[in-house]
Scaffold this active site. Structure first.
Site, PDB file in Angstrom:
ATOM      1  N   SER A 105      85.167 -16.192  73.608  1.00 42.92           N
ATOM      2  CA  SER A 105      86.005 -17.562  73.481  1.00 42.92           C
ATOM      3  C   SER A 105      87.367 -17.221  74.252  1.00 42.92           C
ATOM      4  O   SER A 105      87.134 -17.586  75.485  1.00 42.92           O
ATOM      5  CB  SER A 105      86.298 -17.195  71.750  1.00 42.92           C
ATOM      6  OG  SER A 105      87.005 -18.465  71.329  1.00 42.92           O
ATOM      7  N   THR A 106      88.591 -17.169  73.533  1.00 37.50           N
ATOM      8  CA  THR A 106      89.681 -17.497  74.572  1.00 37.50           C
ATOM      9  C   THR A 106      89.699 -16.272  75.412  1.00 37.50           C
ATOM     10  O   THR A 106      89.289 -15.063  75.145  1.00 37.50           O
ATOM     11  CB  THR A 106      90.936 -17.110  73.570  1.00 37.50           C
ATOM     12  OG1 THR A 106      90.850 -18.052  72.432  1.00 37.50           O
ATOM     13  CG2 THR A 106      92.197 -17.487  74.152  1.00 37.50           C
ATOM     14  N   HIS A 160      82.976 -20.554  73.513  1.00 38.19           N
ATOM     15  CA  HIS A 160      83.483 -21.499  72.841  1.00 38.19           C
ATOM     16  C   HIS A 160      84.369 -22.380  73.808  1.00 38.19           C
ATOM     17  O   HIS A 160      85.203 -22.129  74.503  1.00 38.19           O
ATOM     18  CB  HIS A 160      84.420 -21.009  71.760  1.00 38.19           C
ATOM     19  CG  HIS A 160      83.649 -20.157  70.825  1.00 38.19           C
ATOM     20  ND1 HIS A 160      84.596 -19.032  69.901  1.00 38.19           N
ATOM     21  CD2 HIS A 160      82.476 -19.834  70.507  1.00 38.19           C
ATOM     22  CE1 HIS A 160      83.662 -18.251  69.503  1.00 38.19           C
ATOM     23  NE2 HIS A 160      82.429 -18.947  69.538  1.00 38.19           N
ATOM     24  N   ASP A 204      83.655 -14.214  65.501  1.00 42.85           N
ATOM     25  CA  ASP A 204      82.490 -14.649  65.999  1.00 42.85           C
ATOM     26  C   ASP A 204      81.688 -13.523  66.848  1.00 42.85           C
ATOM     27  O   ASP A 204      82.413 -12.874  67.477  1.00 42.85           O
ATOM     28  CB  ASP A 204      82.416 -15.799  66.470  1.00 42.85           C
ATOM     29  CG  ASP A 204      81.262 -16.546  66.952  1.00 42.85           C
ATOM     30  OD1 ASP A 204      80.276 -16.100  65.999  1.00 42.85           O
ATOM     31  OD2 ASP A 204      80.874 -17.205  67.829  1.00 42.85           O
TER      32      ASP A 204
END
Length: 355
Positions: free
Chosen positions: A165-166, A192, A285
């Site tokens: 993600s990030t 993401h 997640d």
């Protein structure tokens, strides 16, 4: 409550500076302490005020966002959240910004001067706070892609699920750049991203990856030595027969695609031939899905939290007992390759003994 998160807002539109500053100041923990209308002005403001985070527009006069970002990382390293138009050009520039060191980005809903910017308020606030806690690391620059010789398709191969993600785009770019072209595995990648960005991300990854990268099409059959990127807005599932399905059931953990969905389905179909790896990102997640992989005989690892831009996802997996190994980013591609070859070797050995 203390306003601990100090922000400088950079945008050439006075209207957007006002809108972004107002949205951020509505949060009890954030204070906008300065603004700038171009990249050159931003450098001076950031050096003077030393904010926790900078929100940075891309298209500006005098000095654009990319040049300003590069200068900022050299002269006064500060976490940056890019604010970009959701266009082809905007997506490509945003991906370049992530390579240069930006922590994350926000897509403007309606182009450069957005009248419905309030729609991104919650996402903006969350990403700014996360960026304030981010670790700025020396970027690992992948080499330019070398077109590989055609490798023989292996009889036995594994499935690898990478989740991020990030901080993920730069991390994923590095990892894929180091994987060999004869890897006896198919790679499923869950990153993401807002809807509209993953196609450009796949194109971006193809610049450095020896394994071809493509955005998944619903129903296609998984082949080894290929990277399959989950498109934004769809969960990516593995079905019997090795087919990939795109699913629009509700978001999980607030995201779609969710790595937990991909990991869980891959574990149930591939069992001991499944390898799961959770990398940098906000939230949890991937943790539950990684545990499923481990419980069904697969191999699991995480990017070492101390090497992550945002360590929450790997930390969640470690806390749950889902990860068998924690590996620094610098060694992650090599370790993944070793594990994949070991998994495939074990499958071959079992086949020989049973034969």
């Amino acid at each position: 409550m203390e306003r601990w998160c100090k922000v400088v807002v950079v945008d050439d539109s006075a209207f957007m500076r006002m809108v972004i500053a107002r949205m951020l100041n509505e949060d009890a923990e954030i204070e906008v302490i300065g603004t700038a209308s171009n990249g050159l002005e931003a450098l001076e403001v950031v050096k003077t005020l030393r904010p926790s985070v900078v929100t940075l527009d891309v298209e500006m006069p005098v000095m654009d966002g990319l040049i300003a970002l590069e200068r900022l990382m050299q002269e006064c390293p500060t976490p940056v959240v890019m604010v970009s138009a959701l266009t082809k050009g905007g997506a490509e520039v945003t991906l370049r910004a992530l390579q240069l060191g930006a922590v994350d980005f926000i897509a403007k809903p309606s182009g450069s001067i957005s009248l419905d910017a309030h729609k991104i308020r919650d996402e903006l606030v969350a990403k700014v706070k996360a960026a304030a806690r981010a670790k700025l690391r020396v970027l690992l620059t992948p080499p330019r892609r070398i077109v590989p010789t055609v490798s023989a398709v292996p009889n036995e191969w594994a499935i690898v699920v990478l989740a991020a993600s990030t901080g993920g785009p730069a991390t994923v770019r590095y990892v894929l750049s180091q994987l060999p072209p004869d890897l006896p595995a198919a790679v499923l990648l869950v990153q993401h991203m807002p809807v509209g960005f993953t196609k450009f991300f796949a194109d971006n990854l193809n610049q450095v990856s020896a394994l071809p990268v493509k955005e998944v099409q619903d129903g296609e059959v998984i082949r080894p030595q290929q990277v399959y990127l989950a498109p934004s807005g769809f969960h990516l599932l593995v079905e019997r027969g090795g087919r990939l399905r795109l699913d629009q059931s509700p978001p999980l953990h607030g995201v779609r695609p969710a790595a937990d969905k991909t990991l869980d389905s891959a574990a149930h179909i591939f069992g001991e031939r499944c390898v799961g790896c959770v990398m940098t990102g906000m939230g949890s997640d991937g943790a539950i899905g990684l545990l499923t992989v481990r419980e069904r005989g697969g191999r699991t690892l995480v990017q070492a939290p101390e090497t992550c831009t945002i360590p929450s996802m790997p930390e969640s997996a470690l806390k749950l007992g889902a990860a068998q190994e924690s590996v620094p980013l610098e060694r992650l591609p090599q370790r993944l390759t070793q594990i994949i070859r070991a998994v495939v070797g074990a499958v071959n050995l079992i086949g020989e003994r049973s034969g």
